[in-house]
Enzyme design. Sequence first.
Site, PDB file in Angstrom:
ATOM      1  N   SER A   1      66.634  43.170  56.733  1.00 38.20           N
ATOM      2  CA  SER A   1      67.898  43.362  57.815  1.00 38.20           C
ATOM      3  C   SER A   1      67.500  45.620  58.174  1.00 38.20           C
ATOM      4  CB  SER A   1      69.262  42.950  57.819  1.00 38.20           C
ATOM      5  OG  SER A   1      69.004  41.952  57.163  1.00 38.20           O
TER       6      SER A   1
HETATM    7  N1  SAH Z   1      70.793  40.059  53.034  1.00 36.77           N
HETATM    8  C1  SAH Z   1      69.423  39.955  52.903  1.00 36.77           C
HETATM    9  C2  SAH Z   1      68.738  39.616  54.410  1.00 36.77           C
HETATM   10  C3  SAH Z   1      67.951  38.114  54.213  1.00 36.77           C
HETATM   11  S1  SAH Z   1      67.207  36.805  55.203  1.00 36.77           S
HETATM   12  C4  SAH Z   1      69.478  41.138  52.467  1.00 36.77           C
HETATM   13  O1  SAH Z   1      69.705  42.427  52.602  1.00 36.77           O
HETATM   14  O2  SAH Z   1      68.078  41.581  51.778  1.00 36.77           O
HETATM   15  C5  SAH Z   1      68.341  36.062  55.224  1.00 36.77           C
HETATM   16  C6  SAH Z   1      68.137  34.888  54.193  1.00 36.77           C
HETATM   17  O3  SAH Z   1      68.885  33.752  54.285  1.00 36.77           O
HETATM   18  C7  SAH Z   1      66.637  34.456  53.424  1.00 36.77           C
HETATM   19  O4  SAH Z   1      66.095  35.457  51.853  1.00 36.77           O
HETATM   20  C8  SAH Z   1      66.570  32.928  53.584  1.00 36.77           C
HETATM   21  O5  SAH Z   1      66.505  32.472  52.283  1.00 36.77           O
HETATM   22  C9  SAH Z   1      68.613  32.866  53.391  1.00 36.77           C
HETATM   23  N2  SAH Z   1      68.939  32.235  53.944  1.00 36.77           N
HETATM   24  C10 SAH Z   1      68.847  30.705  55.417  1.00 36.77           C
HETATM   25  N3  SAH Z   1      69.739  29.873  55.159  1.00 36.77           N
HETATM   26  C11 SAH Z   1      69.859  29.910  54.043  1.00 36.77           C
HETATM   27  C12 SAH Z   1      71.206  28.440  53.444  1.00 36.77           C
HETATM   28  N4  SAH Z   1      71.550  27.923  53.903  1.00 36.77           N
HETATM   29  N5  SAH Z   1      72.089  29.586  52.783  1.00 36.77           N
HETATM   30  C13 SAH Z   1      71.917  30.196  51.515  1.00 36.77           C
HETATM   31  N6  SAH Z   1      70.738  31.285  52.276  1.00 36.77           N
HETATM   32  C14 SAH Z   1      69.676  30.923  52.970  1.00 36.77           C
END
Ligand code: SAH
Length: 211
Positions: A52
């Site tokens: 993000s």
């Molecule tokens: N907080 C992260 C942002 C990652 S983007 C960072 O700082 O890099 C969002 C993430 O949510 C992705 O990796 C995606 O695979 C995950 N995601 C989507 N649905 C999910 C779920 N039901 N449970 C866990 N992770 C999930």
Amino acid sequence: MVAHDLAGRGVRDPRVLAAMEAVPREEFVGLAHRDHAYADRALPIEDGQTISQPFVVAFMIEALDMPADGTALEIGTGSGYAAAVLSLVCARVVTVERIARLAGRAAERLARLGYADVEVHLGDGTLGWPPDAPYDGIVATAGGPSVPEALVGQLAPGGFLVMPVGPLGAQHLVRVRRVDDGRPGEDPTYEQDELGGVAFVPLIGAQGWPA
Ligand code: SAH
């Protein structure tokens, strides 16, 4: 980045600004994107996901208003960046990722960089992580069709849940607070407010979008 993009755009909490200053974002992005690690924008990570935008990470963590001795739950570990930042403003972070490869790499990276207060789990975060509930704060960094009931149920009295809600292209950040009315035996009550428009990857799972 901290002075211009975060403090300059209204992030005030000194603990959050110090945490954003301390975490080396370049360690969480791929080699190809290191030159842009401190630009205020989301960047691609593996498996079609994104790390993000720094302002949004800081804004969401500030909105959680974590007690310094509290435990936070993060849904969507991704690179592990937001979990690392969060771990510097509270005592412990439990983070859940649905993609095994991302969870594995984030766990390895966080351990290597010394973020010992973060635990990474593989699973469907729309169901929360019941073994360590309740949490003093819950944040989802992927956007769902609604706030999952399971997550609301794992919130401690007084705690905030912050997550993007809405169809892709029209998500807004929702914050739910479990109000502590201190009356044993009564159902908890909740307050909700909205914190503006955002753009996140989809939250996929039993209480999210279909795969
Ligand atoms: N907080 C992260 C942002 C990652 S983007 C960072 O700082 O890099 C969002 C993430 O949510 C992705 O990796 C995606 O695979 C995950 N995601 C989507 N649905 C999910 C779920 N039901 N449970 C866990 N992770 C999930």
